[in-house]
Design an enzyme around this catalytic site. Structure first.
Site, PDB file in Angstrom:
ATOM      1  N   SER A   1      -5.163  -8.311  -2.949  1.00 43.25           N
ATOM      2  CA  SER A   1      -3.783  -8.407  -3.433  1.00 43.25           C
ATOM      3  C   SER A   1      -3.720  -9.219  -4.735  1.00 43.25           C
ATOM      4  CB  SER A   1      -2.912  -9.003  -2.323  1.00 43.25           C
ATOM      5  OG  SER A   1      -1.554  -8.858  -2.627  1.00 43.25           O
TER       6      SER A   1
ATOM      7  N   ASP B   1       5.048  -9.136  -8.231  1.00 45.69           N
ATOM      8  CA  ASP B   1       5.467 -10.439  -7.722  1.00 45.69           C
ATOM      9  C   ASP B   1       6.521 -11.088  -8.602  1.00 45.69           C
ATOM     10  OD1 ASP B   1       3.756 -10.204  -5.634  1.00 45.69           O
ATOM     11  OD2 ASP B   1       2.183 -11.452  -6.513  1.00 45.69           O
TER      12      ASP B   1
ATOM     13  N   HIS C   1       0.334  -2.974  -5.001  1.00 43.48           N
ATOM     14  CA  HIS C   1       1.495  -2.760  -4.127  1.00 43.48           C
ATOM     15  C   HIS C   1       2.513  -1.839  -4.764  1.00 43.48           C
ATOM     16  CE1 HIS C   1      -0.291  -5.777  -1.708  1.00 43.48           C
ATOM     17  NE2 HIS C   1      -0.014  -6.765  -2.516  1.00 43.48           N
TER      18      HIS C   1
END
Lengths: 185, 185
Positions: free
Chosen positions: B123, B138, B160
């Site tokens: 990640s 993020d 993501h």
């Protein structure tokens, strides 16, 4: 002590509607009859010409002339003489970087906080009206010199908050309006 | 000319599974029998102690000792003596800022690019393995001194990525592994 006049909108377009259609009544009510021209800041999108065209059409239909700051010879001067400011949505990092690059942070603060001209923000334009952009969902496609923003309100807003398991067509919250009138700092 | 050894994982946890369970076979295959200790970098999460505990349990179950850099007297020295590095997920801005604050960018690059020790990222740990964090999803909860990252690969990754109308339980892509072996730059 001046009154800050802010209309902070989450989205420029609501699902199924036209550009600023969902908040056009609020815009007219907010600007009222005294404002004749609005200064538009299109920095959050790449294609400033097209963005200004879209915004101009809408504001003209509501009875306001629109000047886009990217067409001005002197951006700082155009803020200093603005009757009202509208910052549209797009990428919040791109927007904030351009505000810094064009030395507009302090002069926009002066006009809105000291002179009390009306400020409309939508999406990224709402993000930069707050303390900082630390809570944006946008991708950091460019690197602004700071995450500190215009600081008109003493908190941050996330206009596109999404629930983890969201299963709807809207962007987090359906559409929020925050109209804030507070005494100058 | 050294071989870069990278295992870049999208998520630490796959829906319904345990911590690193979905990629434990790949981790063992990747580290092989020569590595005895892994240096863990927990900077992407706030609670480093608990994060290190979780990671240590998992790596011990796979046959590797784990040292967490936040427990080291000298973070730079711990990198210089590391046999392998694992950077876990969390907030990419917090992670990258801590890497800069602890002067670890150049020394991690040296170990992975010049010395060829294995690097595992998950990640946020995958984000920082790329050119920059300009494509992270993020939130910018802190302001790192740059968006440039470790640059092990000459492209960015968004682990993501979410389709606009996503209606599934996974985080964008189900789970990707990118194992890259490329010549040192």
């Amino acid at each position: 002590m001046t009154l800050k006049r802010l209309l902070l909108v989450s989205n420029s377009t609501l699902y199924g509607g036209g550009y600023l259609e969902h908040c056009q009544d609020q815009i007219q009510k907010f600007l009222g009859g005294q404002v004749k021209r609005v200064l538009f800041i299109p920095y959050a999108l790449q294609d400033r010409d097209n963005y200004a065209k879209t915004a101009r059409q809408k504001f003209q239909s509501l009875g306001y002339a629109l000047d886009s700051i990217h067409e001005a010879a002197d951006p700082v001067e155009s803020v200093l003489t603005a009757e009202a400011i509208f910052i549209g949505g797009g990428n919040t990092f791109r927007l904030l970087k351009a505000l810094y690059d064009n030395n507009l942070i302090q002069v926009i603060r002066k006009k809105v906080i000291e002179d009390g001209i009306p400020y409309i923000g939508s999406s990224a334009g709402t993000n930069v009206a707050t303390v900082s952009i630390n809570t944006t969902n946008d991708m950091p496609i460019v690197y602004p010199p700071s995450l500190q923003a215009l600081g008109f309100v003493p908190f941050n807003i996330n206009p596109h908050y999404l629930d983890p398991n969201a299963n709807s067509k809207h962007m987090g919250v359906c559409s929020i309006f925050i109209i804030i009138r507070m005494n100058g700092q």
